[in-house]
Design an enzyme around this catalytic site. Structure first.
Site, mmCIF file in Angstrom:
data_model
loop_
_atom_site.group_PDB
_atom_site.id
_atom_site.type_symbol
_atom_site.label_atom_id
_atom_site.label_comp_id
_atom_site.label_asym_id
_atom_site.label_seq_id
_atom_site.Cartn_x
_atom_site.Cartn_y
_atom_site.Cartn_z
ATOM 1 N N GLY A 62 0.623 -1.117 -0.064
ATOM 2 C CA GLY A 62 -0.067 0.169 -0.017
ATOM 3 C C GLY A 62 1.066 1.169 0.042
ATOM 4 O O GLY A 62 1.977 1.353 -0.250
ATOM 5 N N HIS A 78 4.241 1.261 -8.434
ATOM 6 C CA HIS A 78 2.894 0.433 -7.752
ATOM 7 C C HIS A 78 2.137 0.235 -9.306
ATOM 8 O O HIS A 78 1.688 -0.696 -9.766
ATOM 9 C CB HIS A 78 1.951 0.501 -6.828
ATOM 10 C CG HIS A 78 2.924 0.716 -5.551
ATOM 11 N ND1 HIS A 78 3.172 1.748 -4.724
ATOM 12 C CD2 HIS A 78 3.601 -0.573 -4.961
ATOM 13 C CE1 HIS A 78 3.834 1.145 -3.556
ATOM 14 N NE2 HIS A 78 4.226 -0.131 -3.843
HETATM 15 P P1 AMP Z 1 5.969 -2.674 -1.661
HETATM 16 O O1 AMP Z 1 4.651 -1.922 -1.420
HETATM 17 O O2 AMP Z 1 7.050 -1.557 -1.541
HETATM 18 O O3 AMP Z 1 6.100 -3.815 -0.969
HETATM 19 O O4 AMP Z 1 6.012 -2.866 -3.281
HETATM 20 C C1 AMP Z 1 5.136 -3.474 -3.952
HETATM 21 C C2 AMP Z 1 5.723 -4.170 -5.424
HETATM 22 O O5 AMP Z 1 6.046 -2.553 -6.280
HETATM 23 C C3 AMP Z 1 7.081 -4.808 -5.180
HETATM 24 O O6 AMP Z 1 7.145 -5.867 -6.303
HETATM 25 C C4 AMP Z 1 8.054 -3.650 -5.408
HETATM 26 O O7 AMP Z 1 9.157 -4.140 -5.962
HETATM 27 C C5 AMP Z 1 7.394 -2.994 -6.330
HETATM 28 N N1 AMP Z 1 7.933 -1.375 -6.538
HETATM 29 C C6 AMP Z 1 8.010 -0.607 -5.271
HETATM 30 N N2 AMP Z 1 8.694 0.609 -5.660
HETATM 31 C C7 AMP Z 1 8.888 0.396 -7.077
HETATM 32 C C8 AMP Z 1 9.238 1.138 -8.126
HETATM 33 N N3 AMP Z 1 9.886 2.418 -7.708
HETATM 34 N N4 AMP Z 1 9.380 0.994 -9.311
HETATM 35 C C9 AMP Z 1 9.007 -0.465 -9.356
HETATM 36 N N5 AMP Z 1 8.329 -1.219 -8.679
HETATM 37 C C10 AMP Z 1 8.382 -0.809 -7.504
#
Ligand code: AMP
Length: 286
Positions: free
Chosen positions: A31, A37
């Site tokens: 989230g 995302h």
């Molecule tokens: P998180 O909410 O941080 O657990 O991330 C959820 C998903 O989004 C994970 O697969 C992360 O690697 C991806 N994600 C987070 N930040 C980025 C970004 N800046 N660029 C691409 N994917 C991202």
């Protein structure tokens, strides 16, 4: 968009779509959504008829002294973004819904999950692989999209999917950045204004390493040179405490040294106050 706070609701929705022969995509998140995302969501939509986004701040992947309590949350805003993005369902379980009385079974990828960030954050990848396994069983997607920003996480999940025969295609998506190069992260809002200004030093150091390779003859540059280039740049911003600069074989994540013969991945972890920022870049000669 369906908002499903329970496993039963999301299972029911997905079962109906599957009966109609439709392809299901999953994007797991914690989230506080940003453009990174949403890029994953679009990549999933290109490959699937219905995309489910899970929003769950997973306690089992946080260590005792980590930022579980202060991790930013904004459920209503997230749901609006997902609705606007045309997501079919948001799965928004509570901790008791997800874990019941508390799980006693874990999924672990000890080799890949125990090194690097896994060594700095004991138990982190065990929490990740266990919750992702649960999400895979609950949603039963055909494809799931993860960010390359969390490079080691992506490697752990690919390994787990291969080893445990999950019938799921794992798609990796490149890191989405702010205009000044800082990798987008839900944690960026917790940086002080001063640290936020300095934080692009991570991506700048990776740019310099990449440029050094592009300039020189490939065999003239060594992995040690790249590490020094990155370290020198990061050290220009002493407010960021360097936790890790790892240069590894981009596929196996094993340490490499000497001339740059195969693609290497540079994995950085730098702490600003209590905010740990990570970044990565695959650098290949020639
Ligand atoms: P998180 O909410 O941080 O657990 O991330 C959820 C998903 O989004 C994970 O697969 C992360 O690697 C991806 N994600 C987070 N930040 C980025 C970004 N800046 N660029 C691409 N994917 C991202």
């Amino acid at each position: 968009m369906l908002v499903c706070p329970t496993k039963k609701e999301v299972c029911g929705a997905v079962r109906d779509w599957r009966r109609q022969g439709q392809v299901i995509g999953l994007v797991p998140t914690m989230g506080f959504l940003h453009e990174g995302h949403l890029s994953l969501v679009r990549a999933a939509q290109e490959r699937a008829d219905h995309v489910v986004v899970s929003i769950f701040v997973n306690p089992t992947q946080f260590g005792p002294n980590e930022d579980l309590d202060s991790y930013p949350r904004a459920l209503e805003q997230d749901l609006k973004l997902l609705e606007d993005a045309g997501v079919a369902a948001a799965f928004t379980p509570s901790v008791p819904e997800m874990y019941g009385e508390g799980g006693k079974t874990f999924v672990e990828v000890p080799e890949l999950g125990g090194i690097l960030q896994g060594a700095l954050r004991p138990g982190h990848f065990r929490g990740v692989s266990t919750v992702v396994t649960k999400l895979f069983h609950i949603v039963q997607p055909d494809i799931a999209v993860f960010g390359e920003k969390d490079y080691q996480q992506l490697a752990v999940i690919r390994q787990m999917v291969r080893d445990l025969d999950f019938p799921i295609e794992i798609v990796g998506y490149p890191t989405v950045r702010e205009e000044d190069g800082l990798a987008m992260s839900s944690r960026n809002v917790r940086l002080t204004p001063g640290d936020r200004k300095i934080a692009p030093v991570l991506s700048r150091s990776l740019d310099l390493a990449e440029q050094a390779v592009a300039k020189g003859a490939p065999t003239a540059i060594t992995v040690e040179d790249l590490e020094k280039t990155i370290r020198d740049c990061l050290e220009t911003a002493p407010a960021g405490k360097i936790e890790a600069i790892d240069l590894l074989d981009a596929r196996s994540l094993q340490p490499v040294s000497g001339p740059l013969e195969k693609p290497v991945v540079a994995l950085l972890a730098v702490r600003f106050g209590d905010v740990l920022l990570i970044d990565q870049r695959v650098i290949a000669a020639g």
